[in-house]
Design a protein around this motif. Structure first.
Motif, PDB file in Angstrom:
ATOM      1  N   ARG A  83      13.005  76.917  22.254  1.00 14.39           N
ATOM      2  CA  ARG A  83      12.803  75.478  23.162  1.00 14.39           C
ATOM      3  C   ARG A  83      14.080  75.441  24.492  1.00 14.39           C
ATOM      4  O   ARG A  83      14.752  76.194  24.281  1.00 14.39           O
ATOM      5  N   PHE A  84      13.269  74.914  25.199  1.00 17.33           N
ATOM      6  CA  PHE A  84      14.218  74.880  26.606  1.00 17.33           C
ATOM      7  C   PHE A  84      14.415  72.568  26.664  1.00 17.33           C
ATOM      8  O   PHE A  84      14.809  72.595  27.724  1.00 17.33           O
ATOM      9  N   VAL A  85      13.986  71.764  25.859  1.00 17.59           N
ATOM     10  CA  VAL A  85      13.334  70.818  26.412  1.00 17.59           C
ATOM     11  C   VAL A  85      13.175  69.410  25.276  1.00 17.59           C
ATOM     12  O   VAL A  85      12.734  70.002  23.903  1.00 17.59           O
ATOM     13  N   ASP A  86      13.119  68.106  25.796  1.00 14.70           N
ATOM     14  CA  ASP A  86      12.734  67.574  24.359  1.00 14.70           C
ATOM     15  C   ASP A  86      10.895  67.224  25.189  1.00 14.70           C
ATOM     16  O   ASP A  86      10.705  66.982  25.925  1.00 14.70           O
ATOM     17  N   GLU A  87      10.341  67.533  24.167  1.00 13.29           N
ATOM     18  CA  GLU A  87       9.082  68.042  24.237  1.00 13.29           C
ATOM     19  C   GLU A  87       8.436  66.489  24.798  1.00 13.29           C
ATOM     20  O   GLU A  87       7.082  66.333  25.706  1.00 13.29           O
ATOM     21  N   GLY A  88       8.724  65.376  24.263  1.00 15.44           N
ATOM     22  CA  GLY A  88       8.461  63.974  24.289  1.00 15.44           C
ATOM     23  C   GLY A  88       8.973  62.853  25.505  1.00 15.44           C
ATOM     24  O   GLY A  88       8.414  61.979  25.594  1.00 15.44           O
ATOM     25  N   ALA A  89      10.098  64.227  26.939  1.00 19.96           N
ATOM     26  CA  ALA A  89      10.577  63.657  27.664  1.00 19.96           C
ATOM     27  C   ALA A  89       9.167  63.272  28.375  1.00 19.96           C
ATOM     28  O   ALA A  89       8.396  63.889  28.620  1.00 19.96           O
ATOM     29  N   GLU A 138      11.356  69.185  35.626  1.00 17.06           N
ATOM     30  CA  GLU A 138      12.401  69.367  35.844  1.00 17.06           C
ATOM     31  C   GLU A 138      13.518  70.807  34.746  1.00 17.06           C
ATOM     32  O   GLU A 138      13.855  71.139  35.421  1.00 17.06           O
ATOM     33  N   ALA A 139      12.710  70.137  33.673  1.00 17.88           N
ATOM     34  CA  ALA A 139      13.509  71.188  32.815  1.00 17.88           C
ATOM     35  C   ALA A 139      12.781  72.554  32.627  1.00 17.88           C
ATOM     36  O   ALA A 139      14.220  73.512  32.820  1.00 17.88           O
ATOM     37  N   MET A 140      11.693  72.286  33.049  1.00 15.12           N
ATOM     38  CA  MET A 140      11.003  74.239  33.284  1.00 15.12           C
ATOM     39  C   MET A 140      11.631  74.596  34.622  1.00 15.12           C
ATOM     40  O   MET A 140      12.421  75.970  34.557  1.00 15.12           O
ATOM     41  N   PHE A 141      11.967  73.624  35.426  1.00 12.12           N
ATOM     42  CA  PHE A 141      12.646  74.504  36.887  1.00 12.12           C
ATOM     43  C   PHE A 141      13.983  74.867  36.575  1.00 12.12           C
ATOM     44  O   PHE A 141      14.552  75.994  36.951  1.00 12.12           O
ATOM     45  N   PRO A 192       3.884  64.714  16.887  1.00  8.34           N
ATOM     46  CA  PRO A 192       4.708  65.190  15.949  1.00  8.34           C
ATOM     47  C   PRO A 192       4.520  66.634  15.139  1.00  8.34           C
ATOM     48  O   PRO A 192       2.804  66.835  15.449  1.00  8.34           O
ATOM     49  N   GLY A 193       4.927  67.755  15.338  1.00 10.80           N
ATOM     50  CA  GLY A 193       4.434  68.732  14.880  1.00 10.80           C
ATOM     51  C   GLY A 193       3.910  70.550  16.352  1.00 10.80           C
ATOM     52  O   GLY A 193       3.392  70.588  16.383  1.00 10.80           O
ATOM     53  N   LEU A 194       4.634  69.899  17.503  1.00 11.16           N
ATOM     54  CA  LEU A 194       4.493  70.213  18.998  1.00 11.16           C
ATOM     55  C   LEU A 194       5.519  70.245  19.132  1.00 11.16           C
ATOM     56  O   LEU A 194       6.898  70.032  18.720  1.00 11.16           O
ATOM     57  N   ILE A 195       5.914  71.873  19.694  1.00 11.14           N
ATOM     58  CA  ILE A 195       6.768  72.440  20.773  1.00 11.14           C
ATOM     59  C   ILE A 195       6.937  73.066  21.579  1.00 11.14           C
ATOM     60  O   ILE A 195       5.474  73.849  21.849  1.00 11.14           O
ATOM     61  N   ALA A 196       7.721  72.956  22.993  1.00 11.59           N
ATOM     62  CA  ALA A 196       7.736  73.813  23.517  1.00 11.59           C
ATOM     63  C   ALA A 196       8.458  75.147  23.843  1.00 11.59           C
ATOM     64  O   ALA A 196       9.335  74.892  23.576  1.00 11.59           O
ATOM     65  N   VAL A 197       7.972  76.123  24.183  1.00  9.58           N
ATOM     66  CA  VAL A 197       8.368  77.243  24.563  1.00  9.58           C
ATOM     67  C   VAL A 197       8.322  78.297  25.082  1.00  9.58           C
ATOM     68  O   VAL A 197       7.879  78.162  26.307  1.00  9.58           O
ATOM     69  N   ASN A 198      10.145  78.708  25.968  1.00  9.91           N
ATOM     70  CA  ASN A 198       9.317  79.791  26.831  1.00  9.91           C
ATOM     71  C   ASN A 198       8.921  81.086  26.813  1.00  9.91           C
ATOM     72  O   ASN A 198       8.780  81.595  25.673  1.00  9.91           O
TER      73      ASN A 198
END
Length: 594
Positions: free
Chosen positions: A363-369, A376-379, A352-358
């Motif tokens: 955000r573009f993905v469930d960071e916990g995936a 794959e979401a990055m691609f 909890p308390g982290l996100i991923a951004v481009n």
């Protein structure tokens, strides 16, 4: 090459001393074959030695005996739903039906020992047939002192997987080490580990209490020594010898450039680790732009795939998704000045308390995936918005509590990591955005939306914390969602992450006994492939922990049995197949070099 004057004859020649190659050589030797194992480096283990060492073996008896209800039949439903019409259903059925048998065989006859992981969710829990517990097993901790001076032959893990310069710690060790002053039991446990490590360093270059993939590799190597299987280090297979009846042997190049022709009466097994370090294959099989970073061993240059291709084997990249299995990695500068990738597998992204951004600050993905699904979401996102690299964003307090990549939990001084360029620190989100080249207003809006989800416990955009996997890797003490917490207090932190493969998935097409198939779809007599030289059976999907090592061991077992004249039937999963009687114990003490 045909009809040479052979310098040596064996029953089975195995190329590559990674997990798959060692398993194939070990089983073949136990079945009475004269085996030679060729390894072009000076150490065993390959990429497996730096892995988590988990095997995905649905229906394994170790978990069932521990009370976890699972079956290969349920996993078959899951895999069929994951793969759809992709891949080879017959190979998946062979894998599922044989997996428990292969593990029982090793458990009964070798020092390759496993324990159940218990709860370790499949990576797509929303799909029918998925399991939360019972499918993952890991090798038991191994005492490297049993190998004596040959412990140096075991390829070590990456430096960041060790503490104090050489002590391995497993996932179960971390809470006790971090809480060493919270209880007498934790303190005593931590003290024992440290004292053991200090004693080890008087005789060895690193600690001998090995865990994860290093334990799997060490156990296979120890078992090979006991079975007196010769290992030719510094020796590579340069050419297959073919005759009217298929592959009959190979030309080996030993140190000094000397060539040796080896006849292999029962065949050759290709297990050289896949194509990860081969630039031409990377360009052919991986997404564009071709990822530059890799977690594969340096020697995995596609030797087996080249040998198979030259023998007429079929390679089918279109069947294997993005050509590899992926993880996001950050890049750190080591003390010796080199740079190395650190995999963000499970310890930070779901917390909890982290996100991923481009690069758009979104955000573009469930960071916990899963690590594979994250990349794959990055691609996918990168097709429309620059998302390679992406950035993990959090508070500095998050790093101190949970760690971030190579920064261990409990680290209070982040300044050295910022000065080295590993992380970016800034007092405000706007300043952080400018430092990573992201629009400040966009990042501020993204964080504000995320903080709203943290307040309700429901991520309406990507569902972080909705699946079993992300909750498993989150913080169970945090409510209402173990994976969501607001990002509000500076200083703020960012780390740049890139795609890197943990294994290649494109390889040589095989049948259910790991016999390499020619362009006509028929087996090439005398030629087998396993590990990453064999095309993955997963059809571009990643079902759960141990997706690569599980098939590597199982198809190595099937290949060895086939070569020994004991081909295994491949009934549908769950039809009551009980496996072989495996009571004989190995003997012997040493291995020999070529």
């Amino acid at each position: 090459m045909s009809h040479p004057n052979y310098d040596r004859e064996v029953d089975l020649l195995v190329a590559g001393a990674g997990a798959g190659g060692m398993a194939a050589a070990l089983v073949a030797a136990l079945e009475g074959l004269d085996v030679l194992l060729s390894e072009k480096s000076q150490q065993v283990g390959g990429t497996a030695s730096t892995s988590a060492g988990t095997l995905w073996i649905p229906g394994n008896h170790q978990s069932r005996d521990a009370g976890y209800d699972d079956s290969a039949a349920k996993a078959d439903i899951y895999m069929r739903a994951l793969a759809g019409n992709g891949g080879d259903a017959a190979l998946r059925e062979a894998y599922l039906s044989t997996g428990p048998e292969a593990i029982d065989y090793l458990m009964a006859r070798t020092d390759v020992q496993f324990i159940p992981c218990g709860k370790h969710p499949d990576y797509q829990s929303q799909i029918p047939g998925a399991a939360v517990s019972g499918r993952a097993i890991v090798p038991r901790i191994f005492d490297g002192r049993l190998l004596g001076k040959d412990f140096a032959r075991v390829r070590p893990p990456i430096p960041e997987f060790m503490v104090f310069g050489g002590m391995m710690v497993g996932k179960d060790d971390i809470p006790r080490l971090l809480g060493r002053f919270r209880s007498l039991a934790n303190f005593a446990y931590s003290a024992r580990l440290l004292l053991r490590y200090m004693a080890d360093r008087l005789r060895f270059s690193r600690g001998t209490r090995v865990v994860m993939g290093n334990a799997l590799v060490a156990r296979l190597y120890f078992s090979l020594r006991k079975a007196n299987v010769p290992i030719a280090f510094g020796t590579s297979v340069k050419e297959l010898i073919r005759g009217p009846d298929g592959v009959t042997g190979a030309v080996l190049e030993v140190e000094g450039g000397r060539a040796i022709a080896v006849r292999a009466r029962k065949g050759v097994v290709l297990a050289t680790g896949g194509y990860a370090r081969n630039p031409a294959f990377r360009a052919a099989f991986m997404p564009k732009p071709v990822p530059e970073r890799s977690l594969a061993a340096a020697g995995n240059t596609g030797d087996g795939i080249v040998l198979g291709r030259d023998a007429g084997a079929r390679i089918a990249p279109g069947e294997h998704g993005t050509g590899a299995f992926w993880t996001p990695v950050s890049t750190l500068r080591r003390k010796d000045g080199s740079r190395g990738p650190f995999p963000h597998l499970s310890l930070d992204r779901a917390k909890p308390g982290l996100i991923a951004v481009n690069k758009a600050g979104r955000r573009f993905v469930d960071e916990g995936a899963s690590y594979h699904d994250f990349v794959e979401a990055m691609f996918e996102e990168n097709r429309t918005t620059p998302s390679i690299p992406a950035y993990l964003i959090c508070e500095a307090d998050f790093v101190r509590r949970y760690g971030l990549g190579a920064i261990h939990p409990g680290t209070t001084n982040l300044k050295p990591f910022a000065e080295s360029g590993y992380i970016i620190l800034a007092p405000t989100l706007e300043a952080l955005a400018r430092r990573i080249g992201v629009d400040p207003a966009a990042l501020r809006a993204t964080v504000a939306r995320h903080n709203g989800f943290a307040a309700t416990g429901v991520d309406l955009d990507f569902g972080k914390g909705a699946r079993e996997l992300s909750r498993f890797n989150g913080d169970p003490a945090h409510t209402p969602n173990p994976c969501l917490a607001p990002i509000v207090k500076g200083p703020f932190c960012a780390v740049e992450v890139w795609p890197a493969e943990i294994a290649s998935s494109t390889g040589l097409s095989t049948d259910a006994d790991a016999r390499v198939l020619g362009a006509d779809g028929r087996p090439i007599p005398g030629l087998y492939a396993c590990g990453n030289d064999m095309a993955s059976i997963m059809a571009g999907t990643y079902p759960g922990p141990g997706t690569t090592l599980g098939p590597a061991i199982v198809f190595a077992y099937r290949a060895a049995m086939r070569a020994a004249g004991k081909a295994i039937s491949a009934p549908r999963p769950g039809d009551g197949h009980q496996g072989l009687d495996a009571a004989q114990q190995p003997g012997g003490n040493d291995h020999a070099l070529l």
